[in-house]
Design an enzyme around this catalytic site. Structure first.
Site, short mmCIF file in Angstrom:
data_model
loop_
_atom_site.label_atom_id
_atom_site.label_comp_id
_atom_site.label_asym_id
_atom_site.label_seq_id
_atom_site.Cartn_x
_atom_site.Cartn_y
_atom_site.Cartn_z
N HIS A 45 -1.54 -1.43 -1.63
CA HIS A 45 -0.60 -1.49 -0.51
C HIS A 45 -1.17 -0.85 0.76
CE1 HIS A 45 2.63 -3.21 -2.84
NE2 HIS A 45 2.45 -2.29 -3.78
N GLU A 146 4.28 -2.16 -14.81
CA GLU A 146 5.32 -2.13 -13.77
C GLU A 146 6.11 -3.44 -13.73
OE1 GLU A 146 3.56 -1.34 -9.96
OE2 GLU A 146 1.77 -2.49 -10.40
N ASP A 172 8.18 -1.20 -8.89
CA ASP A 172 8.03 -2.62 -9.26
C ASP A 172 8.77 -2.93 -10.56
OD1 ASP A 172 6.60 -4.11 -7.28
OD2 ASP A 172 4.88 -2.84 -7.69
C1 3PY Z 1 5.50 1.30 -8.32
O1 3PY Z 1 6.38 2.15 -8.53
O2 3PY Z 1 5.69 0.08 -8.37
C2 3PY Z 1 4.16 1.74 -8.01
O3 3PY Z 1 3.26 0.93 -7.99
C3 3PY Z 1 3.94 3.19 -7.75
O4 3PY Z 1 2.68 3.57 -8.09
MG MG Z 2 3.83 -1.06 -7.93
#
Ligand code: 3PY
Ligand code: MG
Length: 250
Positions: A45, A146, A172
């Protein structure tokens, strides 16, 4: 001899780190001097590319740094590994097949088939042989779970040789459950705990992200050891904003 980051990770004592999202070697240096145990350099990001990552690693000096690659693409992964981070973190890992492919490009034989380059990681050639012989033991490969599909497949994923740690992305994950941002929702928490328990059962260290100290404090008590707390840009914004507010209210 100093223990590598991978060895520290395997010791499963809490390692407190923070996100570097700004392409600023000065920010990397300031964070490295702050007492963190590691830096999470975020290419997924953060607005930076491969040359910036190399500069950020140079600025971080002896502070361990893990680079999150922008995708599973082998080209990204190998370029990042050749800049010489202490670990790579691969986002959005959902299946055992993806995991096997990732390990194949992250580990030298016999565990994988990592490309053999000569770059900063190998001391630009000066420490080539030593790096090749030790990288599998010293550079951590961390996969990020995630998505709810990754949660469903977690028991198989954590048993794939070469996976050094699991890192949970609660944001995510909450999005994949149609609850974007609701990281403390009961169902999201159940999914998070499923991953933590499965990784712990497989003997792997588990990490997680939280936006601030309050968000991660309970995670440490729950057994998470790879803690990424806060984001450089947010920390800067909050510090300036609170200073301005306190002066304007006097
Ligand atoms: C998320 O929480 O999606 C992340 O990638 C944090 O590292
Ligand atoms: Mg993430």
């Amino acid at each position: 001899m100093n223990r590598s980051f991978r060895q520290l990770l395997r010791a499963q004592k809490p390692l407190i780190g923070t996100f570097l999202s700004l392409a600023s070697p000065e920010a990397a240096e300031i964070i490295a001097l702050s007492g963190v145990d590691w830096i999470f350099m975020d290419m997924e990001h953060g607005a930076f590319g491969i040359l910036e990552v190399q500069r950020l690693l140079q600025a971080a000096g002896n502070c361990p740094a893990v680079v999150r690659v922008p995708s599973h693409d082998e080209v990204w992964i190998k370029k990042v590994m050749d800049t010489g981070p202490d670990g790579v973190l691969i986002p959005h890992v959902n299946t055992p097949e993806q995991t096997r492919r990732i390990i194949r490009c992250c580990k030298y034989p016999p565990l994988g088939q990592r490309d053999v380059g000569i770059a900063r990681a190998q001391g630009y050639g000066a420490t080539f042989q030593n790096y090749i012989e030790n990288a599998n033991d010293q550079m951590a490969v961390i996969i990020q779970i995630e998505h709810i599909d990754g949660v469903r497949n977690i028991d198989e994923i954590v048993r794939i040789p070469g996976v050094d740690a699991v890192f949970i992305g609660p944001y995510d994950l909450s999005g994949s459950m149609n609850k974007p941002g609701q990281v403390r929702d009961a169902e999201v928490e159940t999914a998070v705990e499923t991953v933590r328990q499965s990784a712990a059962d497989a003997g792997l260290p588990v990490g997680i992200f939280g936006v601030n100290a309050d968000a991660v404090r309970s995670r440490i008590a729950e057994g998470y050891t790879l803690i990424a707390c806060g984001i450089d840009a947010m920390l800067l914004g909050e510090a300036v904003s609170s200073m301005v507010k306190s002066l304007k209210s006097t």
